[in-house]
Design a protein around this motif. Structure first.
Motif, PDB file in Angstrom:
ATOM      1  N   ALA A  10       0.712  -0.991   0.162  1.00  0.00           N
ATOM      2  CA  ALA A  10       0.020   0.217   0.148  1.00  0.00           C
ATOM      3  C   ALA A  10       0.865   1.252   0.396  1.00  0.00           C
ATOM      4  O   ALA A  10       0.143   2.566  -0.236  1.00  0.00           O
ATOM      5  CB  ALA A  10      -1.047  -0.421   1.120  1.00  0.00           C
ATOM      6  N   THR A  11       2.539   0.948  -0.398  1.00  0.00           N
ATOM      7  CA  THR A  11       3.104   2.294   0.148  1.00  0.00           C
ATOM      8  C   THR A  11       4.034   2.687  -1.853  1.00  0.00           C
ATOM      9  O   THR A  11       3.665   1.309  -1.922  1.00  0.00           O
ATOM     10  CB  THR A  11       4.065   2.152   1.043  1.00  0.00           C
ATOM     11  OG1 THR A  11       4.613   1.055   1.149  1.00  0.00           O
ATOM     12  CG2 THR A  11       3.436   2.148   2.341  1.00  0.00           C
ATOM     13  N   GLY A  12       4.458   3.398  -1.516  1.00  0.00           N
ATOM     14  CA  GLY A  12       4.797   3.445  -2.950  1.00  0.00           C
ATOM     15  C   GLY A  12       4.653   4.044  -4.337  1.00  0.00           C
ATOM     16  O   GLY A  12       3.075   3.930  -3.747  1.00  0.00           O
ATOM     17  N   GLY A  13       5.028   4.148  -4.976  1.00  0.00           N
ATOM     18  CA  GLY A  13       4.535   4.104  -6.407  1.00  0.00           C
ATOM     19  C   GLY A  13       3.024   5.542  -6.743  1.00  0.00           C
ATOM     20  O   GLY A  13       3.531   6.564  -5.975  1.00  0.00           O
ATOM     21  N   TYR A  64     -10.820   5.179   8.694  1.00  0.00           N
ATOM     22  CA  TYR A  64     -11.853   3.925   8.444  1.00  0.00           C
ATOM     23  C   TYR A  64     -11.997   2.518   9.437  1.00  0.00           C
ATOM     24  O   TYR A  64     -13.147   2.396  10.010  1.00  0.00           O
ATOM     25  CB  TYR A  64     -11.512   3.940   7.136  1.00  0.00           C
ATOM     26  CG  TYR A  64     -13.362   3.748   6.217  1.00  0.00           C
ATOM     27  CD1 TYR A  64     -14.232   3.733   5.841  1.00  0.00           C
ATOM     28  CD2 TYR A  64     -12.975   2.157   5.852  1.00  0.00           C
ATOM     29  CE1 TYR A  64     -15.520   3.136   5.470  1.00  0.00           C
ATOM     30  CE2 TYR A  64     -13.849   1.112   5.198  1.00  0.00           C
ATOM     31  CZ  TYR A  64     -15.659   1.682   5.013  1.00  0.00           C
ATOM     32  OH  TYR A  64     -15.998   0.759   4.283  1.00  0.00           O
ATOM     33  N   THR A  65     -11.191   2.246   9.503  1.00  0.00           N
ATOM     34  CA  THR A  65     -10.926   0.866   9.843  1.00  0.00           C
ATOM     35  C   THR A  65     -11.388   1.023  10.985  1.00  0.00           C
ATOM     36  O   THR A  65     -11.972   0.223  11.866  1.00  0.00           O
ATOM     37  CB  THR A  65      -9.363  -0.120   9.335  1.00  0.00           C
ATOM     38  OG1 THR A  65      -8.410   0.624   9.918  1.00  0.00           O
ATOM     39  CG2 THR A  65      -9.777  -0.205   7.879  1.00  0.00           C
ATOM     40  N   LEU A 102      -1.210   6.403  -1.543  1.00  0.00           N
ATOM     41  CA  LEU A 102      -0.829   6.503  -0.860  1.00  0.00           C
ATOM     42  C   LEU A 102      -1.645   7.349   0.970  1.00  0.00           C
ATOM     43  O   LEU A 102      -2.087   6.810   1.637  1.00  0.00           O
ATOM     44  CB  LEU A 102       0.496   6.908  -0.853  1.00  0.00           C
ATOM     45  CG  LEU A 102       1.003   7.284   0.788  1.00  0.00           C
ATOM     46  CD1 LEU A 102       1.692   6.029   1.448  1.00  0.00           C
ATOM     47  CD2 LEU A 102       3.126   7.428   0.021  1.00  0.00           C
ATOM     48  N   LEU A 103      -2.226   8.721  -0.090  1.00  0.00           N
ATOM     49  CA  LEU A 103      -2.852   9.360   1.145  1.00  0.00           C
ATOM     50  C   LEU A 103      -3.775   8.672   1.389  1.00  0.00           C
ATOM     51  O   LEU A 103      -4.423   8.606   2.075  1.00  0.00           O
ATOM     52  CB  LEU A 103      -2.733  10.665   0.406  1.00  0.00           C
ATOM     53  CG  LEU A 103      -1.321  11.752   0.194  1.00  0.00           C
ATOM     54  CD1 LEU A 103      -1.726  13.295  -0.812  1.00  0.00           C
ATOM     55  CD2 LEU A 103      -0.891  12.024   1.203  1.00  0.00           C
ATOM     56  N   SER A 104      -4.366   7.757   0.264  1.00  0.00           N
ATOM     57  CA  SER A 104      -5.884   7.534   0.560  1.00  0.00           C
ATOM     58  C   SER A 104      -6.235   6.126   1.292  1.00  0.00           C
ATOM     59  O   SER A 104      -6.691   6.329   2.153  1.00  0.00           O
ATOM     60  CB  SER A 104      -6.630   7.115  -1.320  1.00  0.00           C
ATOM     61  OG  SER A 104      -7.829   6.424  -1.099  1.00  0.00           O
TER      62      SER A 104
END
Length: 216
Positions: A100-103, A117-118, A108-110
């Motif tokens: 879920a990191t990188g790219g 949310y969790t 990443l912010l989402s």
């Protein structure tokens, strides 16, 4: 129940992925995260997403093995949000999220917003890669680690008043704001630190411990 979700960001290393698989009771591939499962010969229970980043040959390989929950490309929620919802539906209380990191920075912010949310859905979420792990907290809590390990405390909302002990830079009612970066690159003194915050904070822990450790 512990769930492992793997998304299509930076690919986790083999050791991290297999450790997460061993500890999880529910495995979910999120769209292109299916490639990681396939690389190491692990079959997920579910594959969630619009499948826009999965090769057709890979989809064909797993369509008869796993339960595909295919979402339309034009949708209100992200693939990861849908995967979190599925984990909740299956009874997950803890989620470990890899890839879920990188790219893309917007992704990443989402993904970071999924921590809140969790929390609101009464689940704990840890976003993790080979370098760092990120969690969300409020109130009084403890974190564990190793002496010299880097810990950063980042306010989620406009400000958070934080008190902390067991860190190299002790905090006493320090007001952290999102208008002036502070609370970054503190250090664990021992194996445990206590932190209190009156609002949500991100706790970012580096996994690498410096060879030269500071002593208070």
């Amino acid at each position: 129940m512990k769930a492992l979700l793997v998304a299509a960001g930076d690919e986790p290393g083999k050791a991290l992925f297999l450790d997460a698989v061993q500890q999880a009771e529910l495995l979910i591939a999120v769209d292109g995260g299916l490639r990681v499962f396939d690389k190491y010969g692990v079959e997920p229970a579910f594959v969630v997403g619009d499948m826009d980043s999965v090769e057709p040959s890979l989809l064909k390989k797993y369509e008869r093995k796993s339960c595909f929950l295919t979402a339309p490309s034009e949708k209100d929620d992200t693939d990861l949000t849908l995967a979190v919802d599925k984990a909740k539906e299956e009874g997950a209380e803890e989620i470990r999220l890899l890839g879920a990191t990188g790219g893309r920075i917007d992704h990443l912010l989402s993904n970071l917003m999924l921590l809140k949310y969790t929390f609101q859905r009464e689940m704990s979420l840890t976003i993790e890669d080979d370098i760092q792990e990120i969690t969300l907290h409020i109130g009084t809590f403890h974190i564990s680690g190793q002496p010299g390990q880097t810990v950063s405390i980042i306010p989620v909302n406009q400000k958070a008043t934080v008190t902390a002990s067991g860190l190299y830079y002790p905090l006493e009612d320090l007001v952290l704001t999102n208008g002036r970066p502070r609370g970054v690159s503190n250090l664990m003194l021992g194996n445990r630190a206590e932190i209190s915050s009156d609002d949500f904070v991100f706790i970012c822990k580096d996994k690498k411990v410096p060879l030269c450790r500071k002593e208070k």
